[in-house]
Design an enzyme around this catalytic site. Structure first.
Site, PDB file in Angstrom:
ATOM      1  N   CYS A 309      -4.664  -2.302   1.839  1.00  0.00           N
ATOM      2  CA  CYS A 309      -3.741  -1.119   1.933  1.00  0.00           C
ATOM      3  C   CYS A 309      -3.600  -0.709   0.404  1.00  0.00           C
ATOM      4  O   CYS A 309      -2.556  -0.967  -0.407  1.00  0.00           O
ATOM      5  CB  CYS A 309      -2.443  -1.217   2.370  1.00  0.00           C
ATOM      6  SG  CYS A 309      -2.582  -1.959   4.232  1.00  0.00           S
ATOM      7  N   ASN A 314      -2.477   0.204  -8.377  1.00  0.00           N
ATOM      8  CA  ASN A 314      -2.103  -0.860  -9.547  1.00  0.00           C
ATOM      9  C   ASN A 314      -2.426  -2.280  -9.013  1.00  0.00           C
ATOM     10  O   ASN A 314      -3.027  -2.982 -10.018  1.00  0.00           O
ATOM     11  CB  ASN A 314      -0.617  -0.788  -9.654  1.00  0.00           C
ATOM     12  CG  ASN A 314      -0.316   0.595 -10.564  1.00  0.00           C
ATOM     13  OD1 ASN A 314      -1.096   1.246 -11.247  1.00  0.00           O
ATOM     14  ND2 ASN A 314       0.959   0.618 -10.660  1.00  0.00           N
ATOM     15  N   LYS A 315      -2.379  -2.548  -7.884  1.00  0.00           N
ATOM     16  CA  LYS A 315      -2.732  -4.051  -7.595  1.00  0.00           C
ATOM     17  C   LYS A 315      -4.285  -4.131  -7.591  1.00  0.00           C
ATOM     18  O   LYS A 315      -4.850  -5.209  -7.960  1.00  0.00           O
ATOM     19  CB  LYS A 315      -2.003  -4.460  -6.351  1.00  0.00           C
ATOM     20  CG  LYS A 315      -0.597  -4.463  -6.284  1.00  0.00           C
ATOM     21  CD  LYS A 315       0.147  -5.029  -4.897  1.00  0.00           C
ATOM     22  CE  LYS A 315       1.544  -4.701  -4.946  1.00  0.00           C
ATOM     23  NZ  LYS A 315       2.014  -3.361  -4.987  1.00  0.00           N
ATOM     24  N   ASP A 380      -0.832  -5.760   1.058  1.00  0.00           N
ATOM     25  CA  ASP A 380       0.397  -5.044   0.707  1.00  0.00           C
ATOM     26  C   ASP A 380       0.783  -3.654   1.693  1.00  0.00           C
ATOM     27  O   ASP A 380       0.516  -2.623   1.089  1.00  0.00           O
ATOM     28  CB  ASP A 380       0.422  -4.733  -0.710  1.00  0.00           C
ATOM     29  CG  ASP A 380       1.826  -4.439  -1.186  1.00  0.00           C
ATOM     30  OD1 ASP A 380       2.706  -5.173  -1.461  1.00  0.00           O
ATOM     31  OD2 ASP A 380       1.986  -3.142  -1.551  1.00  0.00           O
ATOM     32  N   CYS A 445       7.458  -4.863  -0.531  1.00  0.00           N
ATOM     33  CA  CYS A 445       8.498  -4.852  -1.565  1.00  0.00           C
ATOM     34  C   CYS A 445       9.902  -4.332  -0.750  1.00  0.00           C
ATOM     35  O   CYS A 445      10.549  -3.554  -0.828  1.00  0.00           O
ATOM     36  CB  CYS A 445       8.233  -3.451  -2.320  1.00  0.00           C
ATOM     37  SG  CYS A 445       7.943  -1.969  -1.617  1.00  0.00           S
TER      38      CYS A 445
END
Length: 573
Positions: A309, A314-315, A380, A445
């Site tokens: 996902c 950024n990841k 994520d 998160c």
């Protein structure tokens, strides 16, 4: 995020004027950029909290009225002539509506920093200040009946203009909305003084709530080691090039994080958006917690990796850096607009091994031939976002007064959280089906146990049946899973948004038993290390043993061939 000082409204208006109507935005984008770079002193004009500014601003008023944002940004009613005020009013309206309905779906940053917004920083700053002063502003509007008697003023417009009049740098009578507020200036100031007298305080600041985190969140930036090593970044910060000498004071405050080897820490509130290294893609503005999943996964250069996902990326780009741009990353995103952002981030950071796919991860066949060599998965997925109240600035909204903290937040579960947890479980079980998978990092998160330990507990039996077990990344990290919630809770990683100085986060690392026994060197395992440009954080290539064996076999074959040739020549002689 730190406090932001009010920005000159006239400057913001002039900057935004260059952007023009949305239909002219592309043609005028260069002009916007040039005007936004002008010094504040050149853009500033006369003090705005005065009716004497009327004559000097008549020309600007006509120009601003020609370049107002699209009409759909605000419901019927008087509109500000300043695009910044109009955009801020629209953002305030959308945020308050979403907060009241509990639906979410919009954030302060998405509404004020989107590509179509003119004068983004100014719009963001004004919106933040209006929300910070909201409890006082709402009382003042009620006491003066400003909206009811404002002859067409809407609540969001009244909030923005009242803030600028009382706490910002004033309002010019450039249009009907501004004049409606200026006509009630005396009443607003009298109501403000009455509030101060009732509370027995000297300043409005003493009336405002302080809903921020218990521990301030520093500004963090990840060094993109595809473009610059950590040592080079620190050297740049200490001694920036002559043309960027103005950034020396900011660079002098940079330090390396104690846990993550490619993360720079700056004081809270440090503004890095215009930093040259950010503009070049050498620095990525990313929270510490958001950098932890990629380090926990610790993919080796040469591996085939899946980011299930991926957007905004950024990841994903972090994975590419850790892999030294060697191998492949299949990055899935089902939303078309977010996919575009993912691709843009990959291009800006130099992540050439990233293949952005427009697809729902759950529709992908992990056992298909294309994915037979996948060794690592970063998952994520969508979550409640309950750990990001501070970075999303949600703590400025009215509902923040009811925000759960500590154990109450951990234990919270409602229908939405349960539905998300069911999806998260399905995604992990789907990811475990990759035949050669060795490592899977699951992160959210969220601070809710149902999305974290609850999901791990639900998938652990299937993971164990496939040969996976929980491993503990970051041995030195102090906060772990909820005790007793799942076998191996001490190996899970938790981050508390109030106490740990970054977003609330959760990370679980699944490792196939055979791979764990192989002793993979992982940055996430040690928690420290020095990243250099192109070294992938010091991780060794997974292909090296195979390459060494192949080279040894080739050498043996060469020796055998040489021996046969020698015997053949001797026989001929």
């Amino acid at each position: 995020m730190g406090k932001r000082k009010p920005v000159s409204i006239l400057k913001r208006s002039q900057q935004a004027v260059a952007g023009g109507h949305s239909n002219k935005r592309k043609a005028d984008s260069a002009g916007v950029h040039e005007q936004q770079q002008k010094p504040r002193k050149q853009a500033r004009k006369q003090p705005l909290d005065s009716t004497s500014a009327a004559g000097g601003s008549a020309g600007a008023s006509r120009q601003q009225q020609q370049h107002r944002p699209p009409r759909q940004q605000e419901p019927a009613g008087l509109r500000p002539t300043s695009p910044v005020h109009s955009q801020a009013a629209y953002a305030v309206r959308r945020l308050l509506e979403a907060d009241a309905s509990k639906r979410g779906g919009v954030t302060l940053k998405s509404l004020t920093l989107a590509p179509h917004i003119t004068a983004k920083k100014a719009t963001y700053a004004v919106t933040c200040e209006v929300l910070k002063h909201l409890p006082v502003l709402q009382q003042l509007l009620e006491a003066t009946q400003l909206v009811e008697q404002g002859r067409g003023l809407t609540q969001p417009v009244a909030l923005v203009l009242a803030y600028e009049l009382l706490f910002g740098e004033g309002v010019c009578p450039t249009g009907p909305a501004e004049r409606a507020v200026l006509q009630r200036r005396a009443d607003l100031k009298a109501a403000q003084q009455h509030l101060l007298d009732l509370a027995g305080v000297q300043s409005v600041a003493e009336l405002l709530p302080r809903p921020g985190p218990d521990t301030p969140h520093p500004r963090t930036a990840r060094v993109n080691t595809l473009k610059m090593s950590v040592d080079e970044a620190l050297q740049w910060m200490a001694q920036p090039p002559a043309e960027h000498a103005a950034w020396a004071a900011v660079g002098a405050q940079a330090r390396l994080d104690d846990l993550l080897p490619d993360l720079l820490i700056f004081p809270p509130g440090t503004d890095l958006h215009d930093h040259p290294l950010v503009a070049s893609g050498a620095l990525i503005l990313q929270s510490k917690a958001s950098c932890m999943p990629a380090h926990a996964l610790a993919p080796r250069p040469g591996w085939a990796v899946v980011d299930a996902c991926a957007a905004p990326g950024n990841k994903t780009t972090h994975l590419a850096a850790l892999m030294s741009n060697r191998g492949s990353i299949a990055a899935f995103e089902k939303d078309g607009k977010r996919l575009q952002r993912l691709r843009a981030n990959a291009a800006a950071t130099g992540g050439s091994i990233i293949s952005a796919r427009h697809a729902d991860f759950l529709s992908v066949d992990p056992e298909g031939p294309e994915f037979r060599d996948v060794r690592a998965v970063l998952l994520d997925p969508s979550c409640s976002g309950s750990g990001t109240a501070f970075s999303r600035m949600d703590y400025l909204l009215p509902s923040s007064a009811d925000r759960l903290k500590g154990q109450a937040a951990v234990e919270h579960c409602d229908e939405r959280v349960e539905a998300l947890a069911q999806f998260q479980q399905a995604a992990i079980l789907h990811a475990l089906r990759f035949p050669r998978l060795q490592r899977l990092a699951y992160s959210t998160c969220s601070v809710h146990a149902r999305e974290n330990e609850g999901v791990v507990a639900a998938v652990l039996p299937e993971a164990a049946a496939r040969g996976f077990r929980l491993e503990a990344p970051f041995p030195s990290w102090h906060r772990r899973g909820v005790p007793g919630s799942v076998p191996g809770a001490e190996k899970l990683v938790r981050v508390d948004p109030d106490e740990d100085g970054t977003d609330g986060f959760f990370v679980a690392l699944f490792v196939r038993a055979a791979a764990a026994e192989g002793g993979a060197d992982a940055v996430g395992g040690s928690g420290r290390g020095r990243c250099t440009a192109g070294d992938g954080g010091g991780a060794a290539s997974a292909e090296e043993p195979q390459q060494q064996a192949a080279q040894k076999q080739a050498a043996q074959l060469q020796q055998q061939k040489a021996g046969k040739n020698k015997k053949k020549k001797k026989h001929q002689q």
